[in-house]
Design a protein around this motif. Structure first.
Motif, short mmCIF file in Angstrom:
data_model
loop_
_atom_site.label_atom_id
_atom_site.label_comp_id
_atom_site.label_asym_id
_atom_site.label_seq_id
_atom_site.Cartn_x
_atom_site.Cartn_y
_atom_site.Cartn_z
N LYS A 1 0.84 -1.20 0.00
CA LYS A 1 0.00 0.00 0.00
C LYS A 1 0.88 1.26 0.00
CE LYS A 1 -3.95 -2.15 2.23
NZ LYS A 1 -4.74 -2.27 3.45
N GLU A 2 2.05 1.15 0.63
CA GLU A 2 2.98 2.27 0.70
C GLU A 2 3.93 2.30 -0.49
OE1 GLU A 2 4.97 2.28 4.49
OE2 GLU A 2 3.11 1.81 5.54
N SER A 3 4.26 1.13 -1.03
CA SER A 3 5.22 1.03 -2.14
C SER A 3 4.66 0.11 -3.22
CB SER A 3 6.55 0.49 -1.63
OG SER A 3 7.09 1.30 -0.63
N ALA A 4 3.61 0.54 -3.87
CA ALA A 4 2.88 -0.30 -4.82
C ALA A 4 3.74 -0.78 -5.99
CB ALA A 4 1.67 0.43 -5.35
N ASN A 5 4.77 -0.02 -6.35
CA ASN A 5 5.59 -0.37 -7.50
C ASN A 5 6.91 -1.04 -7.13
OD1 ASN A 5 3.72 0.61 -9.39
ND2 ASN A 5 4.42 2.69 -9.01
N SER A 6 7.04 -1.45 -5.89
CA SER A 6 8.28 -2.09 -5.44
C SER A 6 8.44 -3.45 -6.12
CB SER A 6 8.26 -2.28 -3.92
OG SER A 6 9.30 -3.16 -3.52
N ALA A 7 9.52 -3.61 -6.86
CA ALA A 7 9.79 -4.88 -7.54
C ALA A 7 9.93 -6.01 -6.52
CB ALA A 7 11.06 -4.77 -8.38
N GLU A 8 10.64 -5.73 -5.45
CA GLU A 8 10.91 -6.77 -4.44
C GLU A 8 9.63 -7.19 -3.71
OE1 GLU A 8 14.04 -7.71 -0.84
OE2 GLU A 8 14.04 -5.74 -1.77
N LEU A 9 8.84 -6.24 -3.26
CA LEU A 9 7.61 -6.57 -2.53
C LEU A 9 6.62 -7.32 -3.42
CD1 LEU A 9 7.02 -3.32 -0.44
CD2 LEU A 9 7.84 -5.54 0.37
N ASN A 10 6.49 -6.88 -4.66
CA ASN A 10 5.59 -7.57 -5.58
C ASN A 10 6.08 -8.99 -5.88
OD1 ASN A 10 3.24 -5.88 -6.63
ND2 ASN A 10 4.93 -4.41 -6.68
N TYR A 11 7.39 -9.12 -6.02
CA TYR A 11 7.97 -10.45 -6.26
C TYR A 11 7.67 -11.38 -5.09
CZ TYR A 11 11.48 -14.12 -6.14
OH TYR A 11 12.10 -15.34 -6.03
N TRP A 12 7.93 -10.92 -3.88
CA TRP A 12 7.74 -11.80 -2.72
C TRP A 12 6.28 -12.15 -2.49
CZ3 TRP A 12 11.23 -14.88 -1.35
CH2 TRP A 12 12.58 -14.54 -1.45
N LEU A 13 5.38 -11.20 -2.68
CA LEU A 13 3.97 -11.51 -2.51
C LEU A 13 3.51 -12.50 -3.58
CD1 LEU A 13 1.31 -11.25 -1.06
CD2 LEU A 13 0.88 -9.12 -2.32
N GLY A 14 3.94 -12.30 -4.81
CA GLY A 14 3.60 -13.24 -5.87
C GLY A 14 4.14 -14.63 -5.60
N THR A 15 5.35 -14.72 -5.10
CA THR A 15 5.97 -16.01 -4.79
C THR A 15 5.22 -16.71 -3.66
OG1 THR A 15 8.12 -15.21 -5.54
CG2 THR A 15 8.13 -17.14 -4.11
N VAL A 16 4.82 -15.96 -2.66
CA VAL A 16 4.03 -16.53 -1.56
C VAL A 16 2.70 -17.06 -2.08
CG1 VAL A 16 2.76 -15.95 0.55
CG2 VAL A 16 5.14 -15.23 0.30
N LEU A 17 2.05 -16.30 -2.94
CA LEU A 17 0.77 -16.75 -3.49
C LEU A 17 0.93 -18.03 -4.32
CD1 LEU A 17 -0.81 -13.31 -4.40
CD2 LEU A 17 -1.55 -14.89 -2.60
N ILE A 18 2.03 -18.15 -5.05
CA ILE A 18 2.29 -19.39 -5.78
C ILE A 18 2.42 -20.54 -4.78
CG2 ILE A 18 3.98 -20.67 -7.15
CD1 ILE A 18 4.49 -18.08 -8.68
N GLY A 19 3.15 -20.31 -3.70
CA GLY A 19 3.30 -21.32 -2.67
C GLY A 19 1.98 -21.75 -2.06
#
Length: 130
Positions: A5-23
């Motif tokens: 919500k604070e850093s919507a375009n963060s490559a790292e945060l988006n990557y980690w959330l996407g990876t968790v969702l895959i898991g």
């Protein structure tokens, strides 16, 4: 999600959330986050790899191919070659699938040979007696 919500375009945060969702087996939910991660920094192979995996698991093999091709030079165990072969097969490209599968098998054979060497080096033998 709170951090995004604070850093919507963060490559790292988006990557980690996407990876968790895959898991969590929520591949289709992971796609938008991983797409943002790739868009934010297209030079990093890990988001491409995970986005390809999400595309494959959600039935979009054609979309996975360019991301697998980008990440494949960083493939250490052959898994990306295997996924790329699956994507080629799913998109009606059997010759490319066969060629890519051969590369996967070559990597697997090389890894097995290396493991055998390490296993032999690690064997403990009884000390010699006179």
């Amino acid at each position: 999600q709170e951090l995004l919500k604070e850093s919507a375009n963060s490559a790292e945060l988006n990557y980690w959330l996407g990876t968790v969702l895959i898991g969590l087996k929520e591949e289709s939910g992971a796609v938008p986050y991983l797409e943002k991660a790739v868009q934010a920094d297209p030079t990093v192979p890990a988001p491409h790899r995970e986005l390809a995996r999400a595309y494959l698991h959600s039935g979009h093999a054609a979309k996975a191919i360019p991301h697998l091709q980008f990440a494949i030079p960083f493939d250490k165990d052959g898994s990306l070659y295997y996924q790329l072969a699956q994507a080629y097969r799913s998109t009606g490209q059997p010759d490319l699938a066969k060629e890519t599968l051969k590369k996967f098998q070559g990597m697997q054979n090389a890894a097995a040979a290396q493991k055998d060497i390490v296993d032999q080096e690690m064997q403990i033998s009884a000390p010699e007696t006179k």
